[in-house]
Design a protein around this motif. Structure first.
Motif, PDB file in Angstrom:
ATOM      1  N   ILE A 110     -21.437  28.642   6.650  1.00  0.00           N
ATOM      2  CA  ILE A 110     -20.711  29.595   5.842  1.00  0.00           C
ATOM      3  C   ILE A 110     -19.345  30.251   6.783  1.00  0.00           C
ATOM      4  O   ILE A 110     -18.316  30.184   6.342  1.00  0.00           O
ATOM      5  N   HIS A 111     -19.903  30.651   7.937  1.00  0.00           N
ATOM      6  CA  HIS A 111     -18.477  31.200   8.718  1.00  0.00           C
ATOM      7  C   HIS A 111     -17.390  30.234   9.011  1.00  0.00           C
ATOM      8  O   HIS A 111     -16.273  30.764   9.302  1.00  0.00           O
ATOM      9  N   ALA A 112     -17.909  28.972   9.020  1.00  0.00           N
ATOM     10  CA  ALA A 112     -16.835  28.227   9.701  1.00  0.00           C
ATOM     11  C   ALA A 112     -16.010  27.526   8.355  1.00  0.00           C
ATOM     12  O   ALA A 112     -15.292  26.563   8.424  1.00  0.00           O
ATOM     13  N   ARG A 113     -16.380  27.997   7.141  1.00  0.00           N
ATOM     14  CA  ARG A 113     -15.742  27.376   5.964  1.00  0.00           C
ATOM     15  C   ARG A 113     -14.104  27.952   5.995  1.00  0.00           C
ATOM     16  O   ARG A 113     -13.930  29.089   6.369  1.00  0.00           O
ATOM     17  N   PRO A 114     -13.082  27.274   5.225  1.00  0.00           N
ATOM     18  CA  PRO A 114     -11.939  27.817   5.388  1.00  0.00           C
ATOM     19  C   PRO A 114     -11.654  28.723   4.187  1.00  0.00           C
ATOM     20  O   PRO A 114     -12.752  29.150   3.478  1.00  0.00           O
TER      21      PRO A 114
END
Length: 130
Positions: free
Chosen positions: A48-52
């Motif tokens: 989730i946090h690594a999504r653009p």
């Protein structure tokens, strides 16, 4: 693409690393749920946090709003306030974020969250805020 855990740990490193506050959250349950921290790293950070789409500061403001609304999340609030500061969110913006939750989360949750913010700011020698 690296596996989810590696991607999550890389993202945590970008956010200032696994802080002491985050370790306290994960380590407190290591003797009964050792996989829980791995799940958090894989899912929350690797997926989730690594999504653009949103920068790290905006993501942290969203996370803080949710945690304030949930209530009883002091360890997680501390970890995410520290992360927000690490990625450049100004302390004054964090105060406004907590206050913005007032009509939706209520005084008890907002006062509790502001108490955590005060503790984090004090530990970083950011008080008094100007």
């Amino acid at each position: 693409m690296p596996d989810r855990y590696e991607r999550g740990m890389a993202r945590l490193a970008e956010l200032g690393g696994p802080t002491a506050a985050r370790h306290r959250v994960y380590d407190a349950l290591a003797d009964i749920a050792p996989d829980l921290s791995r799940y958090a790293v894989e899912f929350a950070y690797g997926d989730i946090h690594a999504r653009p789409g949103l920068d790290a500061g905006r993501r942290e403001l969203v996370i803080l709003g949710v945690l304030i609304g949930l209530g009883s999340t002091d360890p997680q609030l501390e970890a995410h306030l520290i992360t927000a500061l690490n990625v450049g969110v100004a302390p004054q913006d964090l105060v406004e974020t907590v206050i913005q939750a007032l009509p939706y989360a209520g005084f008890p949750r907002v006062l509790a969250a502001m108490t955590v913010a005060h503790r984090v700011f004090d530990a970083r020698n950011l008080l008094p805020l100007n």
